[in-house]
Design an enzyme around this catalytic site. Structure first.
Site, PDB file in Angstrom:
ATOM      1  N   MET A 193      80.708  96.988  53.118  1.00  0.00           N
ATOM      2  CA  MET A 193      81.059  97.351  51.744  1.00  0.00           C
ATOM      3  C   MET A 193      81.226  98.868  51.632  1.00  0.00           C
ATOM      4  O   MET A 193      81.171  99.424  50.518  1.00  0.00           O
ATOM      5  CB  MET A 193      79.987  96.856  50.772  1.00  0.00           C
ATOM      6  CG  MET A 193      79.849  95.332  50.801  1.00  0.00           C
ATOM      7  SD  MET A 193      79.154  94.640  49.295  1.00  0.00           S
ATOM      8  CE  MET A 193      77.553  95.377  49.307  1.00  0.00           C
ATOM      9  N   ALA A 220      80.678 103.093  52.163  1.00  0.00           N
ATOM     10  CA  ALA A 220      79.585 104.081  52.142  1.00  0.00           C
ATOM     11  C   ALA A 220      78.889 104.012  53.496  1.00  0.00           C
ATOM     12  O   ALA A 220      77.680 103.774  53.595  1.00  0.00           O
ATOM     13  CB  ALA A 220      78.627 103.844  50.985  1.00  0.00           C
ATOM     14  N   LEU A 221      79.688 104.205  54.523  1.00  0.00           N
ATOM     15  CA  LEU A 221      79.257 103.900  55.890  1.00  0.00           C
ATOM     16  C   LEU A 221      78.179 104.859  56.406  1.00  0.00           C
ATOM     17  O   LEU A 221      78.139 106.030  56.039  1.00  0.00           O
ATOM     18  CB  LEU A 221      80.471 103.942  56.831  1.00  0.00           C
ATOM     19  CG  LEU A 221      81.590 102.956  56.485  1.00  0.00           C
ATOM     20  CD1 LEU A 221      82.731 103.073  57.495  1.00  0.00           C
ATOM     21  CD2 LEU A 221      81.076 101.513  56.428  1.00  0.00           C
ATOM     22  N   HIS A 256      76.183 100.839  60.180  1.00  0.00           N
ATOM     23  CA  HIS A 256      77.522 100.244  60.267  1.00  0.00           C
ATOM     24  C   HIS A 256      78.195 100.631  61.596  1.00  0.00           C
ATOM     25  O   HIS A 256      78.809  99.806  62.255  1.00  0.00           O
ATOM     26  CB  HIS A 256      78.410 100.757  59.125  1.00  0.00           C
ATOM     27  CG  HIS A 256      77.945 100.387  57.745  1.00  0.00           C
ATOM     28  ND1 HIS A 256      77.587 101.328  56.815  1.00  0.00           N
ATOM     29  CD2 HIS A 256      77.804  99.186  57.140  1.00  0.00           C
ATOM     30  CE1 HIS A 256      77.247 100.738  55.685  1.00  0.00           C
ATOM     31  NE2 HIS A 256      77.360  99.433  55.847  1.00  0.00           N
ATOM     32  N   GLU A 268      70.878  92.819  61.418  1.00  0.00           N
ATOM     33  CA  GLU A 268      69.619  92.126  61.132  1.00  0.00           C
ATOM     34  C   GLU A 268      68.932  92.728  59.915  1.00  0.00           C
ATOM     35  O   GLU A 268      67.983  92.155  59.400  1.00  0.00           O
ATOM     36  CB  GLU A 268      68.698  92.200  62.357  1.00  0.00           C
ATOM     37  CG  GLU A 268      69.170  91.298  63.477  1.00  0.00           C
ATOM     38  CD  GLU A 268      68.380  91.458  64.757  1.00  0.00           C
ATOM     39  OE1 GLU A 268      67.504  92.344  64.828  1.00  0.00           O
ATOM     40  OE2 GLU A 268      68.667  90.697  65.703  1.00  0.00           O
ATOM     41  N   VAL A 300      69.157  99.853  62.277  1.00  0.00           N
ATOM     42  CA  VAL A 300      69.146 101.292  62.564  1.00  0.00           C
ATOM     43  C   VAL A 300      68.363 101.977  61.435  1.00  0.00           C
ATOM     44  O   VAL A 300      68.601 101.693  60.255  1.00  0.00           O
ATOM     45  CB  VAL A 300      70.580 101.856  62.662  1.00  0.00           C
ATOM     46  CG1 VAL A 300      70.566 103.358  62.901  1.00  0.00           C
ATOM     47  CG2 VAL A 300      71.341 101.147  63.784  1.00  0.00           C
ATOM     48  N   ARG A 308      72.766 102.064  49.868  1.00  0.00           N
ATOM     49  CA  ARG A 308      72.048 102.325  48.608  1.00  0.00           C
ATOM     50  C   ARG A 308      71.069 103.493  48.727  1.00  0.00           C
ATOM     51  O   ARG A 308      70.651 104.042  47.706  1.00  0.00           O
ATOM     52  CB  ARG A 308      71.316 101.066  48.147  1.00  0.00           C
ATOM     53  CG  ARG A 308      72.253  99.967  47.667  1.00  0.00           C
ATOM     54  CD  ARG A 308      71.471  98.794  47.086  1.00  0.00           C
ATOM     55  NE  ARG A 308      72.350  97.771  46.527  1.00  0.00           N
ATOM     56  CZ  ARG A 308      72.898  96.793  47.240  1.00  0.00           C
ATOM     57  NH1 ARG A 308      72.658  96.687  48.525  1.00  0.00           N
ATOM     58  NH2 ARG A 308      73.683  95.893  46.641  1.00  0.00           N
TER      59      ARG A 308
HETATM   60  P1  AMP Z   1      76.904  96.454  53.894  1.00  0.00           P
HETATM   61  O1  AMP Z   1      77.986  97.460  53.888  1.00  0.00           O
HETATM   62  O2  AMP Z   1      75.590  96.950  53.382  1.00  0.00           O
HETATM   63  O3  AMP Z   1      77.316  95.126  53.305  1.00  0.00           O
HETATM   64  O4  AMP Z   1      76.607  96.162  55.424  1.00  0.00           O
HETATM   65  C1  AMP Z   1      77.620  95.751  56.301  1.00  0.00           C
HETATM   66  C2  AMP Z   1      76.983  95.273  57.575  1.00  0.00           C
HETATM   67  O5  AMP Z   1      76.210  96.334  58.148  1.00  0.00           O
HETATM   68  C3  AMP Z   1      76.002  94.097  57.343  1.00  0.00           C
HETATM   69  O6  AMP Z   1      76.130  93.169  58.401  1.00  0.00           O
HETATM   70  C4  AMP Z   1      74.665  94.783  57.358  1.00  0.00           C
HETATM   71  O7  AMP Z   1      73.594  93.937  57.741  1.00  0.00           O
HETATM   72  C5  AMP Z   1      74.896  95.875  58.394  1.00  0.00           C
HETATM   73  N1  AMP Z   1      73.921  96.952  58.211  1.00  0.00           N
HETATM   74  C6  AMP Z   1      73.645  97.606  57.062  1.00  0.00           C
HETATM   75  N2  AMP Z   1      72.660  98.505  57.254  1.00  0.00           N
HETATM   76  C7  AMP Z   1      72.287  98.403  58.557  1.00  0.00           C
HETATM   77  C8  AMP Z   1      71.306  99.047  59.367  1.00  0.00           C
HETATM   78  N3  AMP Z   1      70.499  99.965  58.886  1.00  0.00           N
HETATM   79  N4  AMP Z   1      71.219  98.683  60.666  1.00  0.00           N
HETATM   80  C9  AMP Z   1      72.048  97.735  61.181  1.00  0.00           C
HETATM   81  N5  AMP Z   1      72.986  97.082  60.464  1.00  0.00           N
HETATM   82  C10 AMP Z   1      73.108  97.407  59.174  1.00  0.00           C
END
Ligand code: AMP
Length: 279
Positions: A28, A30-31, A35, A146, A174, A185
């Site tokens: 989503m 805000a990498l 990510h 995870e 991570v 967030r």
């Molecule tokens: P999001 O943009 O938050 O929907 O996340 C996209 C993908 O990145 C999802 O599969 C999340 O589980 C993964 N993700 C988000 N934060 C982390 C993190 N700190 N470590 C590993 N994977 C992450």
């Protein structure tokens, strides 16, 4: 890196790569490094890596959370340009939902606990959008963190339910230096709040480090007390559950794969985290 907004352009590119394997990383935006770690995993295991950025409005049950969801596409593109990502797909809401979408998925007990309780309808909406992306991209392997452990379980269940020919790979969490799980967030937290949020990792670690010496209810209680010691950190749930079924357990003997899950709110910002206690 190719940046595309339209399905037709993405398909035109991918159709030229017929015999190549495609790794897919949905996000989503805000990498952050979490990510980017998924993209690294994908690039090691596939010929082509496609990353998507799409803030799926239907999976937000809190409008305030949707409106305030961090967005910085220019910075995201800069980060991805330095990563091994080959294609960035940034569709509009209309591109993804040309007609109103009313499919409802039921994942039974997997989605009736923890996030499922606090975010009714969330996992069904996640499944709908991920299915749509899978249809568009047709990846060989898709990568999920995870960090969103319950989401990963739901996606595995989706692939199983629909018998999709896609392998799902879960990637480790991570973290920041103080243990805070990286999350888009987190950008909404002040530096002081980010420091404070390190307590979540400490509480999860305490459970992991003491599970051989103490009962589950007592460790849960201590971890909850650690987290709520600071009155500005509001605990939504702290659960220890079986890592396969996600059903809460009351005694260590109930599973050989216990995972601790936590959700807190710091002001309006909701954070989730988890830690595998025994794998
Ligand atoms: P999001 O943009 O938050 O929907 O996340 C996209 C993908 O990145 C999802 O599969 C999340 O589980 C993964 N993700 C988000 N934060 C982390 C993190 N700190 N470590 C590993 N994977 C992450």
């Amino acid at each position: 890196m190719l940046v595309v907004e339209h399905i037709s352009d993405l398909r035109a590119f991918l159709n030229q790569k017929k015999n190549q394997t495609i790794g897919f990383v949905p996000t989503m935006g805000a990498l952050h490094k979490g990510h980017l770690s998924l993209i690294d995993f994908s690039k090691k295991q596939n010929d082509i890596t496609v990353c998507s950025i799409f803030v799926n409005p239907t999976q937000f049950n809190n409008q305030e959370d949707l409106i305030n969801y961090p967005k910085n596409t220019a910075l995201d593109i800069q980060l991805l340009e330095k990563s091994p990502c080959d294609v960035l797909f940034i569709p509009s809401v209309e591109e993804i939902y040309p007609q109103p979408e009313n499919t409802v998925f039921d994942f039974g007990p997997l989605s009736n606990v923890m996030e499922g309780v606090y975010r009714p309808g969330h996992f069904s909406a996640v499944a709908v959008v991920v299915k749509r992306f899978f249809e568009i991209i047709q990846p060989s392997i898709a990568y999920f963190g995870e960090k969103d452990f319950q989401q990963l379980a739901v996606i595995r269940a989706l692939v199983e339910q629909l018998k999709l020919p896609i392998k799902i790979v879960g990637c480790p969490i991570v973290r920041e230096k103080n243990g805070l799980a990286m999350s888009s967030r987190n950008q909404r937290l002040s530096d002081e709040e980010k420091q404070k949020a390190g307590i979540i990792f400490k509480a999860l670690n305490d459970i992991k480090n003491n599970h051989k010496h103490d009962t589950l209810p007592r460790l849960k209680e201590k971890a909850a007390a650690t987290i709520t010691h600071d009155a500005t950190v509001q605990l939504e749930y702290l659960e220890i559950a079986d890592g396969q079924t996600l059903q809460p357990i009351k005694d260590w003997s109930e599973t050989n794969y216990p995972v601790a899950f936590v959700a807190v709110k710091i002001g309006p910002v909701r954070l989730i985290d988890n830690m595998t206690i025994i794998s």
